[in-house]
Scaffold this active site. Structure first.
Site, PDB file in Angstrom:
ATOM      1  N   PRO A 114       0.575  -1.429   0.356  1.00  0.00           N
ATOM      2  CA  PRO A 114      -0.089  -0.092  -0.056  1.00  0.00           C
ATOM      3  C   PRO A 114       1.227   0.831   0.526  1.00  0.00           C
ATOM      4  CG  PRO A 114      -0.856  -1.590   1.921  1.00  0.00           C
ATOM      5  CD  PRO A 114       0.418  -2.129   1.145  1.00  0.00           C
ATOM      6  N   CYS A 115       0.243   1.943  -0.845  1.00  0.00           N
ATOM      7  CA  CYS A 115       1.237   3.673  -0.987  1.00  0.00           C
ATOM      8  C   CYS A 115       1.831   4.175   0.117  1.00  0.00           C
ATOM      9  CB  CYS A 115       0.393   4.525  -1.965  1.00  0.00           C
ATOM     10  SG  CYS A 115      -1.096   5.220  -1.222  1.00  0.00           S
TER      11      CYS A 115
END
Length: 492
Positions: A114-115
């Site tokens: 996830p970013c």
């Protein structure tokens, strides 16, 4: 070292992996942060085998298991178990799933942390984790990304694929992907990355994502990316976003960056919304009641009979191993009784400001029909009943109506909460897209199953990498690995 292996491959475990591929066996994939399995599906279609996946979301993990491990009922529940990558060591994963030794069980690692995990990690932290695999524990901001690196270090795959949002190219004023390239170089990998839009690769969606591909340096493979199969000029908003994302690529030299192939006008136009979902059975928005949508045999919807089935729709119906079986079970939509009239009156391609104007006009016409004036209490009550409450100046992109002659905008996890970002183009249906239509637009075939009810299914779809985009990358990687295996392993 195995006497049959040429001296160019010094690592015995790597040499044995190459020999296995040279014998025609499928490369084994570990999908980290797998979600429901968009990358896994694309790689399976290209000839890879999904050995294992790790996903913390319970329903997404179950979806992955149902689609990739249903053939082994004894192990299905083990594969369906949600797992936290920060709490499970590689050797524990191998033991739970019976994969064998860590060093020899996996050929390719894929996935995208996830970013949020990338923000402000920085070169110093990446160097630290390269030297100390447990360093991720001291910085919760970088947990997931650093854990991904720890898994790469432990499994020593022949190749890896990493996917993420364009913002990863300019987090905190620096290009994190370039730092990943440097870190992987220290691990003995040659890595390159590109910003690719899925519409150029057969997906009916204008979705920009960064993809990084890396191979072990001793394989002698220089990473490349797939050639475009379709061509278009992206709308101005996409061009501007891409320019912002890439500004630090140029600023920092961009040693690992590869310009994506955009094709030319000789290629076909991307798959349109109509080609993707035009064959789906119609649903009138005003026919749907509120309540949870569960999927099963009782929700089966036969295909719409049509003589004009597009090549894309046919592929989604007939994907080997994921055929539609005459229809779908998750062609379900949200009940939005206030908004049907607005949906019907909006022109294709319209956004929220236009929707708000349409709603206001419809409200004023209805008020006049009922004889309600501004001074009456009923005026405000009717307005609240018919007009969405959001300020159009603050939420210009909150709603969007599909253009039937164009690929759609990016599907995101937010469709798990609402689907106003993808309103169906057909005014007679006057609704937002269904779960199965969202899956079609993300290039999931009709036989792919999503665990849970409607909202979690929407979220899983929005979070996924489009399988057709993953497949385009996987085909390039498969060809490179097969070539390396034949080149570096001895003749049969």
């Amino acid at each position: 070292m195995d006497a049959r292996v040429p001296p160019i491959v010094a690592d015995p475990a790597v040499a044995r992996k190459l020999q296995r591929l040279a014998e025609g066996k499928a490369p084994r994939v570990l999908d980290l942060f797998s979600g429901c399995g968009g990358i896994s599906l694309g790689f399976t279609k290209a000839g890879f085998s999904i050995a294992a996946a790790m996903e913390i979301d319970e329903l997404a993990a179950r979806s992955h298991a149902l689609n990739f491990h249903a053939a082994d009922p004894d192990m299905l529940e083990q594969h369906a178990k949600p797992r936290d990558v920060t709490r499970i060591e590689p050797e524990d994963l191998c033991a739970e799933l019976g994969l064998g030794s860590v060093e020899e069980s996996i050929d390719v690692i894929v996935g995208g942390p996830p970013c949020q995990a990338y923000a402000r990690v920085g070169r110093a932290k990446l160097r630290e984790v390269a030297e100390h695999p447990d360093a991720f524990k001291v910085d919760p901001r970088g947990n997931l990304y650093l854990r991904y690196l720890a898994y790469v270090r432990a499994f020593r795959p022949l190749a890896l694929l990493m996917e993420n949002v364009p913002d990863i190219l300019h987090y905190g004023g620096h290009n994190v992907v370039e730092e990943i390239v440097e870190t992987l170089d220290g691990y003995g990998y040659d890595a390159r990355y590109s910003l690719i839009n899925s519409a150029f690769h057969g997906v009916p969606q204008m979705r920009d994502r960064v993809f990084l591909v890396a191979y072990r340096r001793d394989l002698g493979i220089r990473p490349t990316f797939p050639k475009a199969s379709h061509h278009m000029t992206l709308p101005p908003g996409y061009a501007g976003t891409r320019a912002v994302a890439l500004r630090f690529v140029d600023l920092l030299g961009g040693a690992g960056y590869v310009q994506a192939d955009l094709g030319n006008e000789s290629l076909p136009f991307p798959v349109t919304a109509f080609e993707a979902i035009g064959d789906m059975p119609p649903i009138r928005g005003d026919s749907v009641k509120r309540g949870a949508r569960r999927f099963g045999p009782d929700t089966f919807t036969p295909y719409r009979s049509t003589n004009a089935l597009s090549a894309y729709a046919a592929a989604m119906r007939q994907w080997p191993g994921f055929e539609g079986q005459g229809g779908v079970v998750d062609h379900a939509i949200r009940a939005l009784p206030r908004d049907g009239g607005i949906f019907a009156a909006m022109p294709e391609g319209a956004e929220y400001p236009e929707a708000h104007r349409v709603a206001t006009r419809l409200f004023e016409e209805e008020a006049a029909r009922r004889g309600i004036t501004r001074r009456m209490k009923a005026w405000a009550e009717l307005e609240a009943e018919m007009v969405p409450p959001y300020d159009p100046s603050k939420f210009p992109n909150r709603w969007w109506k599909l253009r039937r002659d164009f690929p759609v905008r990016t599907l995101m996890a937010h469709i798990g909460k609402d689907t106003y970002s993808h309103i169906h183009y057909d005014p007679k249906q006057a609704r937002t897209i269904s779960v199965r239509e969202a899956a079609r637009l993300q290039s999931f075939p009709d036989g792919f199953r999503f665990a849970g009810t409607m909202n979690p299914a929407f979220r899983q779809i929005g979070n996924a990498v489009p399988p057709m985009m993953a497949n385009a990358l996987a085909r390039v990687m498969k060809e490179a690995l097969d070539g390396a295996a034949l080149r570096l392993a001895p003749p049969r």
